[in-house]
Design an enzyme around this catalytic site. Sequence first.
Site, PDB file in Angstrom:
ATOM      1  CD  GLU A  11      -2.812  -1.274   2.333  1.00  7.97           C
ATOM      2  OE1 GLU A  11      -2.919  -0.491   3.330  1.00  7.97           O
ATOM      3  OE2 GLU A  11      -3.645  -2.199   2.377  1.00  7.97           O
ATOM      4  CB  SER A  31      -9.181  -0.397   3.538  1.00  6.09           C
ATOM      5  OG  SER A  31      -8.297  -1.354   3.768  1.00  6.09           O
ATOM      6  CG  ASP A  40      -6.547  -2.053   0.420  1.00  3.17           C
ATOM      7  OD1 ASP A  40      -7.090  -2.382   1.440  1.00  3.17           O
ATOM      8  OD2 ASP A  40      -6.068  -2.771  -0.393  1.00  3.17           O
ATOM      9  CD  GLU A  53      -8.818  -4.637  -1.770  1.00  2.00           C
ATOM     10  OE1 GLU A  53      -8.483  -5.481  -0.771  1.00  2.00           O
ATOM     11  OE2 GLU A  53      -9.536  -3.403  -1.548  1.00  2.00           O
TER      12      GLU A  53
END
Length: 121
Positions: A11, A31, A40, A53
């Site tokens: 991420e 998330s 995310d 995502e």
Amino acid sequence: MNIRQSGKYYEYKTLEILEKNGFKALRIPVSGTGKQALPDLIATKNNTIYPIEVKSTSKDVVTVRNFQIEKLFKFCEIFNFCECHPLVTVYYKKYKIVIVYELSQDVRTKEKIKFKYGINS
């Protein structure tokens, strides 16, 4: 657990890539919990919102379940006054490559979606 094994690492890597490419972006640390439609990451550029995502795999394929896809579309429904395009980013570790997939409405009806390196890319 090694930070590179966690989703959080990828991420943050995605945030770096987005910011280097002129996006404004932030990570949503909650998330994966609850029933709210939170991706995310959220990114914006040129008056468009991108709920994202983030996935990673050491294989050639990664599976994303419907509820993860659906939350991206539900997020877009909240922001129906502007352009909103749900995305899935996949880090294919063995190829050291990131591929961004834009989702179309037809994927909402599927129980799960498989993203395969070299096929969907």
